[in-house]
Every structure is written in C-alpha cells, then in structure tokens.
Design a protein around this motif. Structure first.
Motif, PDB file in Angstrom:
ATOM      1  N   ASN A  82      -0.835  13.122 -41.263  1.00 33.90           N
ATOM      2  CA  ASN A  82      -1.966  12.423 -41.866  1.00 33.90           C
ATOM      3  C   ASN A  82      -1.534  11.108 -42.498  1.00 33.90           C
ATOM      4  OD1 ASN A  82      -4.081  14.105 -41.196  1.00 33.90           O
ATOM      5  ND2 ASN A  82      -3.710  15.454 -42.931  1.00 33.90           N
ATOM      6  N   GLU A 115     -10.933   9.103 -41.835  1.00 33.99           N
ATOM      7  CA  GLU A 115     -10.699  10.480 -41.446  1.00 33.99           C
ATOM      8  C   GLU A 115     -11.204  11.502 -42.449  1.00 33.99           C
ATOM      9  OE1 GLU A 115      -6.736  12.176 -41.741  1.00 33.99           O
ATOM     10  OE2 GLU A 115      -6.080  10.192 -42.328  1.00 33.99           O
ATOM     11  N   LYS A 169     -12.740   7.491 -35.261  1.00 28.93           N
ATOM     12  CA  LYS A 169     -12.294   8.491 -36.226  1.00 28.93           C
ATOM     13  C   LYS A 169     -11.213   9.372 -35.625  1.00 28.93           C
ATOM     14  CE  LYS A 169     -16.886   8.634 -38.196  1.00 28.93           C
ATOM     15  NZ  LYS A 169     -18.065   9.471 -38.380  1.00 28.93           N
ATOM     16  N   CYS A 171      -8.871  12.986 -36.599  1.00 25.48           N
ATOM     17  CA  CYS A 171      -8.668  14.137 -37.461  1.00 25.48           C
ATOM     18  C   CYS A 171      -7.445  14.891 -36.955  1.00 25.48           C
ATOM     19  CB  CYS A 171      -9.902  15.040 -37.393  1.00 25.48           C
ATOM     20  SG  CYS A 171      -9.671  16.657 -38.116  1.00 25.48           S
ATOM     21  N   LYS A 214      -5.228  18.626 -37.475  1.00 25.51           N
ATOM     22  CA  LYS A 214      -5.180  19.968 -38.049  1.00 25.51           C
ATOM     23  C   LYS A 214      -3.945  20.671 -37.499  1.00 25.51           C
ATOM     24  CE  LYS A 214      -9.769  20.193 -39.382  1.00 25.51           C
ATOM     25  NZ  LYS A 214     -10.250  20.536 -40.661  1.00 25.51           N
ATOM     26  N   ASN A 246     -12.651  14.883 -41.010  1.00 17.97           N
ATOM     27  CA  ASN A 246     -11.827  16.086 -41.140  1.00 17.97           C
ATOM     28  C   ASN A 246     -12.691  17.293 -41.480  1.00 17.97           C
ATOM     29  OD1 ASN A 246      -9.128  16.144 -40.513  1.00 17.97           O
ATOM     30  ND2 ASN A 246      -8.437  15.540 -42.530  1.00 17.97           N
TER      31      ASN A 246
END
Length: 108
Positions: free
Chosen positions: A16, A26, A99, A101, A103, A30
């Motif tokens: 990140n 983000e 954008k 994201c 994980k 997210n």
C-alpha cells in the motif's frame, strides 16, 4: 500464528505504501472491494460494490517474492482459482479506472 499475521500485515503495508506513492485514490475503493473467503483453499471471490455497470477491472496476484503469478479482467464479480499454487500469502491488486486496491490473500 502470530508471525504469519505479522508478515501479512507487513506485506500489505509495504504494498500500500508503494501504491500511495503513485498518488492513486484507494481509501474509499478499498472498502468497496470484497475478497472472500479469506483464508481460503485456493478458490475465492472478488466483488466490487461500486463498480456495477462500469467498465472492466483488472486483477493481478503476486506471491511474497513480488512475482506476478496470475491476472485477468472482470466486471464487478469474479471467482478466482489459485488452487495449483503453494500455500501461503498472496497479494491481489485490483485496478479499476483510476483506483487501485490491494488485499492480502491467505491460501491454506
């Protein structure tokens, strides 16, 4: 177990940090991205709540060494299969318009 979760948190934090350097929005994105179940046995779903009817999104999956191991394109929902990969931590990066994201995925 504690070390595994600490490694997961550090991996996500570093990834990140790199994304943030690119000045990409983000934070709210997210929250719109769901990856479940997590941990999983290699099959999981990715759903983007705010992407309904929008153009395609791209996903990239990286191993802990930072190597791209999988990727593809989807709209607002996808089932992803990484059953053939070894157990461990993976990072999924979702790119939708401007954008991004990221994980962490735990494959059992």
């Amino acid at each position: 177990v504690g070390d595994g979760w600490r490694a997961k948190a550090n991996l996500e934090k570093e990834f990140n940090k790199e994304i943030s350097r690119n000045d990409v929005q983000e934070n709210s994105f997210n929250e719109d991205v769901l990856v479940y179940p997590n941990p999983n046995s290699g099959i999981f779903e990715v759903r983007i709540g705010s992407n309904k009817g929008a153009s395609s999104s791209q996903y990239e999956i990286y191993n802990v060494k930072g190597l791209l191991v999988d990727g593809g394109i989807f709209s607002d929902y996808s089932i992803i299969n990484i059953e053939n990969y070894t157990s461990g931590l993976y990072l999924i990066k979702i790119i939708s318009r401007d954008k991004i994201c990221s994980k962490v995925i735990v494959k059992l």
